[in-house]
Write a protein that holds these residues in place. Structure first.
Motif, mmCIF file in Angstrom:
data_model
loop_
_atom_site.group_PDB
_atom_site.id
_atom_site.type_symbol
_atom_site.label_atom_id
_atom_site.label_comp_id
_atom_site.label_asym_id
_atom_site.label_seq_id
_atom_site.Cartn_x
_atom_site.Cartn_y
_atom_site.Cartn_z
ATOM 1 N N VAL A 180 -19.084 -23.314 10.491
ATOM 2 C CA VAL A 180 -18.346 -22.047 10.453
ATOM 3 C C VAL A 180 -18.075 -21.528 11.865
ATOM 4 C CG1 VAL A 180 -18.449 -19.622 9.685
ATOM 5 C CG2 VAL A 180 -19.227 -21.455 8.172
ATOM 6 N N GLU A 181 -18.921 -21.884 12.831
ATOM 7 C CA GLU A 181 -18.749 -21.364 14.186
ATOM 8 C C GLU A 181 -17.390 -21.735 14.786
ATOM 9 O OE1 GLU A 181 -20.809 -25.375 14.666
ATOM 10 O OE2 GLU A 181 -20.927 -23.638 13.319
ATOM 11 N N LYS A 182 -16.778 -22.823 14.295
ATOM 12 C CA LYS A 182 -15.483 -23.235 14.827
ATOM 13 C C LYS A 182 -14.404 -22.195 14.554
ATOM 14 C CE LYS A 182 -16.621 -28.127 14.133
ATOM 15 N NZ LYS A 182 -16.303 -29.363 13.355
ATOM 16 N N ASN A 183 -14.638 -21.367 13.561
ATOM 17 C CA ASN A 183 -13.650 -20.347 13.199
ATOM 18 C C ASN A 183 -13.827 -19.050 13.989
ATOM 19 O OD1 ASN A 183 -12.733 -22.124 11.177
ATOM 20 N ND2 ASN A 183 -14.242 -21.317 9.718
ATOM 21 N N HIS A 184 -14.861 -18.996 14.856
ATOM 22 C CA HIS A 184 -15.168 -17.741 15.561
ATOM 23 C C HIS A 184 -15.440 -18.010 17.037
ATOM 24 C CE1 HIS A 184 -15.498 -15.543 11.735
ATOM 25 N NE2 HIS A 184 -16.106 -16.630 11.275
ATOM 26 N N PRO A 185 -14.427 -18.478 17.765
ATOM 27 C CA PRO A 185 -14.634 -18.823 19.187
ATOM 28 C C PRO A 185 -15.073 -17.628 20.031
ATOM 29 C CG PRO A 185 -12.287 -18.795 18.627
ATOM 30 C CD PRO A 185 -13.026 -18.729 17.330
ATOM 31 N N LEU B 178 -17.027 -15.126 19.100
ATOM 32 C CA LEU B 178 -18.454 -14.926 18.858
ATOM 33 C C LEU B 178 -19.276 -16.012 19.566
ATOM 34 C CD1 LEU B 178 -18.554 -13.911 15.078
ATOM 35 C CD2 LEU B 178 -18.389 -12.449 17.101
ATOM 36 N N VAL B 179 -18.777 -17.226 19.546
ATOM 37 C CA VAL B 179 -19.485 -18.321 20.228
ATOM 38 C C VAL B 179 -19.561 -18.038 21.724
ATOM 39 C CG1 VAL B 179 -19.394 -20.763 20.837
ATOM 40 C CG2 VAL B 179 -18.891 -20.041 18.486
ATOM 41 N N GLU B 180 -18.502 -17.471 22.291
ATOM 42 C CA GLU B 180 -18.503 -17.134 23.717
ATOM 43 C C GLU B 180 -19.561 -16.071 24.015
ATOM 44 O OE1 GLU B 180 -15.404 -15.469 27.143
ATOM 45 O OE2 GLU B 180 -14.647 -16.160 25.197
ATOM 46 N N ILE B 181 -19.649 -15.056 23.164
ATOM 47 C CA ILE B 181 -20.697 -14.045 23.332
ATOM 48 C C ILE B 181 -22.070 -14.688 23.136
ATOM 49 C CG2 ILE B 181 -21.646 -11.882 22.409
ATOM 50 C CD1 ILE B 181 -18.766 -11.175 21.504
ATOM 51 N N GLY B 182 -22.142 -15.641 22.203
ATOM 52 C CA GLY B 182 -23.398 -16.350 21.949
ATOM 53 C C GLY B 182 -23.929 -17.081 23.170
ATOM 54 N N GLU B 183 -23.003 -17.572 24.010
ATOM 55 C CA GLU B 183 -23.417 -18.235 25.251
ATOM 56 C C GLU B 183 -24.288 -17.292 26.093
ATOM 57 O OE1 GLU B 183 -22.848 -21.246 26.579
ATOM 58 O OE2 GLU B 183 -21.262 -22.144 25.353
ATOM 59 N N ASP B 184 -23.859 -16.020 26.194
ATOM 60 C CA ASP B 184 -24.619 -15.032 26.972
ATOM 61 C C ASP B 184 -25.947 -14.705 26.292
ATOM 62 O OD1 ASP B 184 -22.602 -14.866 28.878
ATOM 63 O OD2 ASP B 184 -21.545 -13.302 27.770
ATOM 64 N N ILE B 185 -25.927 -14.619 24.980
ATOM 65 C CA ILE B 185 -27.164 -14.332 24.241
ATOM 66 C C ILE B 185 -28.171 -15.454 24.451
ATOM 67 C CG2 ILE B 185 -28.159 -14.021 21.935
ATOM 68 C CD1 ILE B 185 -25.500 -12.684 21.121
ATOM 69 N N VAL B 186 -27.684 -16.677 24.426
ATOM 70 C CA VAL B 186 -28.565 -17.836 24.603
ATOM 71 C C VAL B 186 -29.221 -17.815 25.975
ATOM 72 C CG1 VAL B 186 -28.510 -20.340 24.959
ATOM 73 C CG2 VAL B 186 -27.484 -19.345 22.905
ATOM 74 N N ARG B 187 -28.493 -17.393 26.995
ATOM 75 C CA ARG B 187 -29.061 -17.359 28.349
ATOM 76 C C ARG B 187 -30.240 -16.395 28.419
ATOM 77 N NH1 ARG B 187 -23.485 -17.566 29.560
ATOM 78 N NH2 ARG B 187 -22.879 -19.622 30.404
ATOM 79 N N LYS B 188 -30.183 -15.293 27.705
ATOM 80 C CA LYS B 188 -31.265 -14.323 27.777
ATOM 81 C C LYS B 188 -32.526 -14.828 27.070
ATOM 82 C CE LYS B 188 -30.828 -10.325 25.713
ATOM 83 N NZ LYS B 188 -30.163 -9.100 25.227
ATOM 84 N N CYS B 189 -32.381 -15.895 26.256
ATOM 85 C CA CYS B 189 -33.539 -16.451 25.550
ATOM 86 C C CYS B 189 -34.340 -17.417 26.409
ATOM 87 C CB CYS B 189 -33.088 -17.164 24.270
ATOM 88 S SG CYS B 189 -32.415 -16.047 23.019
ATOM 89 N N GLY B 190 -33.781 -17.846 27.541
ATOM 90 C CA GLY B 190 -34.540 -18.654 28.481
ATOM 91 C C GLY B 190 -35.110 -19.946 27.918
ATOM 92 N N GLY B 191 -34.430 -20.531 26.935
ATOM 93 C CA GLY B 191 -34.879 -21.821 26.407
ATOM 94 C C GLY B 191 -35.985 -21.741 25.388
#
Length: 856
Positions: free
Chosen positions: A351-356, A358-371
């Motif tokens: 489903v993520e393919k339909n929401h580019p 949101l995926v772009e915002i997700g990139e920033d969210i992922v960075r704050k999780c530090g792996g």
């Protein structure tokens, strides 16, 4: 959460009141009996504080009660500091003679009788406030809880199953663990069972990795018996034996295990394990008691040779203890794997393919999780089936601690580790909240002011402040709160994981605040401040009770004349760090900050003059004006700073004030840079000096350190002194030698090591030689220095050989040789001619290629 440090503050107050040093101080000023009454009241209140801390979240009135109590505690701390300041004042008068005009003029306002009366009255005021506040304890139903029985949130029990599809980015880690488990071992000391430990931060996926390994088909073929135990709770031998037996396939034949005693249980355990090759996973271990572990380990030795125990723990010390010094340190996921895991939990498959967007915002969210997999899963799950951009932006733009959390999410996982810390370590940890994310902390030269703020525990007999700091840092590193932790010989560098940084902001927010454009309002309760943006200083309303004002390295420093002109109004300041500021001088009024213990003016490039009133600060423990390259003269009467422990100076002054510095009898660290002198320290006498650092003294030719006058020197560093002859630096005749660490950096006259170094063969542990372009040899006698633990040689191109006796350095654990072309070639692992001489060393690093030459 609001008053999480109050027990620690009370503990510190009571500890100080009963200390010999403070007893002496209170007797000197005549308020000893008054202080005894205050101690009794404090002890009475302290007894219920653990219960109050645990109940405060559900009771607003109780939180307010604790806030009132904390204010009174701070008043008591300030009062006790006042007593110590007065004693330092009197000691200085006694030392210099009260008839001297300058000293008399300096202290004419003090009257011992008036001071005693004023302090006695203030003690009574504080005691009355405490009595009044303490009287309300009964309406909250508070009970006395011993510290060892405090309530902490336990994590849920784990099980052994995991779907391979749920584990992302851990294939390499799995392979490494499998290799360790399947590796054949030689039986040592009759031990048939060996241990592998996985160590890492809470939420990093240690349990998931252990499950991933546990359920691998390869394991089934090697270990006929597999057992899974979640330890988590107290390491009780009986309960662990019951858990192991319940995990065994034959447990149904053993009856109700809880009714059996330890003797019966150990017999059953031995019967179940006898001569079987087993894999036992012990998940989430917190036990630090080696005796308890060895007791269990001995019971497990009945298993067949090659049996393994796989341990997961957040604590490096535990991992090292259980697996004989060797453990696997689990790291965070790569960004690519992190993104895959996040998208898995945030969207239905594809489903993520339909929401580019949101995926772009997700990139920033992922960075704050530090792996951290648990954080990725937590935030991904919170956004599942949510397609509103604003909801995603809310998660991206808010600190993770402000988001809704469930019991099993990452916040409780990290908070659990924090809750286990002793109370003093929680306040020690809180200091990190004043520094930005990704800040590289450096403990050299006492640059972090734990001691000045009273955030260290009381020392044991023989412990120094540096010992206490190292111990606290080791505890935090052992639970993976600190990462990229590097021992650099006498000091450490490290940083905090992003989520650990969020944690420290969360737990310290009522006392510590990092002021920035998003967080510029300063509540009255704040005691410790840092400013990352210069322009905010003029706009800020700083509470008068503030104790810390810092400008972290990497920030802009201070450039506010208004702030400088009002500095004396913050009369309770303990720490003032004006690093990277743009002032040309400081006001005379700075001498009024009698509580000040830590003052840093590091990298104040425009500073030309310091007021002599600076030397009125008898409480000062650390004074730093390193890299003040335009400073023309040092303030007069430096010798008045009788409590100074650390002094770092850069100066253009040609007549170096050795006589004044010799008066600093408490001095433990002295760093001098840029002094335009040809000779230093002719007869310098500092009995407590432990560390001496010289840098950038370009004209320096002679340095004479008499080991009889500096008997406790442990660390010596000399850098960028191109004219210095090292041959006569230390006189080691008839002296007790203590030197443990030596750093030689960019010394062009260094061709071989100085002969006097040979006298330190029974003490020297670390040797660093870097950027010495003319160094040609290491003398053969270097191999008699059998206490050496670390040797680092870097950028010494003329050095092409090692002494033949390198194999005699039996305690050498780390050898690092970088950018020494010919020598690196000759030391190449398994191939170079010198490899047989150094292959016994645990860690050999040649041109940044790390080699672990032996498995420990």
């Amino acid at each position: 959460m609001a008053e999480s440090f109050i027990f620690s503050i009370a503990e510190s107050l009571v500890g100080k009141l009963v200390s010999q040093a403070f007893e002496r101080a209170s007797r000197v000023v005549g308020v000893y009996n008054d202080m005894l009454g205050l101690k009794d009241t404090l002890s009475f209140v302290k007894a219920v504080l653990l219960d109050a801390e645990q109940k405060q979240e559900q009771n607003h009135q109780l939180r307010e009660w604790l806030k009132q109590l904390k204010c009174v505690f701070y008043d008591a701390e300030d009062l006790m500091d006042e007593v110590e300041c007065e004693v330092a004042r009197r000691d200085l008068i006694k030392k210099h003679g009260s008839t001297k005009r300058k000293v008399c003029r300096f202290f004419s306002s003090s009257n011992p009788v008036a001071f005693r009366c004023r302090i006695a009255y203030q003690i009574k005021e504080i005691k009355d406030k405490l009595d009044k506040v303490a009287a309300d304890r009964n309406k909250f139903g508070l009970e006395v809880i011993p510290f060892e029985r405090r309530v902490v949130h336990k994590r849920e029990m784990t099980h052994s199953y995991v779907s391979d599809l749920d584990v992302i980015g851990r294939d390499d880690d799995k392979k490494h663990i499998l290799d360790l488990l399947l590796k054949k071992i030689n039986e040592v000391d009759g031990k048939s069972v060996s241990v592998v430990s996985i160590v890492g931060l809470g939420g990093l996926g240690k349990t998931a990795l252990a499950k991933y390994v546990f359920n691998d088909n390869t394991i089934d073929g090697v270990f006929p018996l597999k057992l899974w135990v979640c330890v988590s709770d107290e390491f009780d031998l009986k309960q662990i034996m019951i858990k192991i037996l319940n995990s065994a396939p034959t447990s149904t034949n053993l009856g109700k295990l809880e009714d059996l005693d330890v003797e019966q249980l150990q017999k059953h355990l031995r019967d179940v394990l006898a001569d079987k090759k087993f894999l036992l996973v012990m998940d989430d271990v917190w036990n630090k008691d080696r005796v308890k572990w060895e007791e269990l380990r001995n019971l497990l030795q009945v298993g067949a040779h090659g049996s393994k125990v796989l341990v997961t723990t957040r604590n490096r010390l535990i991992g090292s203890m259980m697996s004989n010094g060797s453990f696997y340190s689990l790291e965070g996921l790569s960004h690519q794997d992190s993104m895959s895991l996040f998208l898995k939990w945030a969207f239905r498959q594809g489903v993520e393919k339909n929401h580019p967007q949101l995926v772009e915002i997700g990139e920033d969210i992922v960075r704050k999780c530090g792996g951290l997999p648990l954080a990725l899963r937590t935030l991904g799950s919170s956004l599942f089936l949510k397609f509103d951009v604003k909801e995603w932006e809310f998660v991206r733009d808010n600190e993770i601690w402000n988001l809704d959390q469930k019991e099993s999410d990452v916040l409780p996982a990290l908070k659990f580790s924090y809750d286990q810390l002793p109370s003093y370590l929680k306040r020690f940890f809180a200091l990190f909240s004043l520094y930005p994310k990704d800040y590289i902390f450096n403990t050299s030269f006492g640059t972090l002011p734990w001691e000045a703020l009273g955030l260290l525990p009381l020392p044991n007999a023989g412990q120094t402040v540096d010992d206490l700091i190292r111990e606290c840092l080791w505890e935090l590193q052992s639970i993976s709160f600190l990462e990229e932790f590097v021992d650099r010989g006498g000091f450490n560098t490290f940083k905090l994981h992003d989520l650990v940084h969020d944690l420290v902001i969360y737990v310290a927010k009522d006392e510590f605040q990092c002021v920035n454009s998003r967080n510029s309002h300063i509540p009255e309760s704040i005691r410790h401040l840092s400013f990352m943006e210069n322009e905010l200083l003029d706009k800020a309303s700083i509470p008068t009770g503030v104790r810390t004002i810092v400008f972290p390295q990497g920030g802009e420093g201070a450039n506010s004349e208004r702030f400088l002109n009002t500095i004396s109004t913050y009369k309770y300041l303990r720490v003032l760090d004006l690093s990277f500021s743009k002032y040309e001088t400081l006001p005379h009024a700075i001498g009024k900050l009698k509580h000040l213990r830590f003052l840093s003016l590091e990298d104040n490039y425009y500073l030309q003059k310091l007021p002599d009133s600076l030397c009125e600060l008898q409480s000062l423990q650390t004074l730093i004006f390193d890299e003040c390259v335009d400073l023309q003269t040092l303030p007069k009467r430096l010798g008045n700073l009788i409590n100074l422990r650390q002094l770092r100076i850069t100066t253009k002054q040609s007549d170096f004030p050795e006589k004044e510095i010799s008066k600093l009898t408490s001095l433990e660290l002295l760093a001098v840079s840029g002094a335009p002198v040809e000779s230093l320290f002719q007869g310098l006498e500092l009995a407590n000096l432990k560390a001496l650092y010289l840098r950038g003294c370009l004209s320096l030719k002679s340095l004479q350190l008499d080991a009889q006058h500096i008997p406790n020197l442990e660390s010596l560093s000399i850098a960028w002194c191109p004219e210095l002859e090292l041959s006569n630096v230390l006189d080691d005749q008839n002296s007790k030698l203590r030197l443990k660490s030596l750093t030689l950096f960019n010394l062009r006259k260094l061709v071989t090591l100085p002969q006097w170094l040979q006298g330190y063969s029974y003490s020297l542990k670390s040797l660093f030689i870097m950027h010495c372009s003319n160094l040609e040899e290491l003398p053969e006698w270097l191999t008699t220095m059998t206490y050496l633990n670390k040797i680092v040689i870097k950028n010494c191109p003329e050095l092409i050989s090692l002494p033949d006796g390198m194999h005699n350095l039996i305690n050498l654990e780390r050898l690092q040789i970088i950018n020494c072309p010919e020598l690196c070639k000759r030391c190449k692992p398994h191939e170079g001619q010198y490899w047989p001489l150094i292959s016994h060393i645990k860690y050999v690093i040649i041109d940044d290629e790390s080699i672990i030459s032996m498995e420990h």
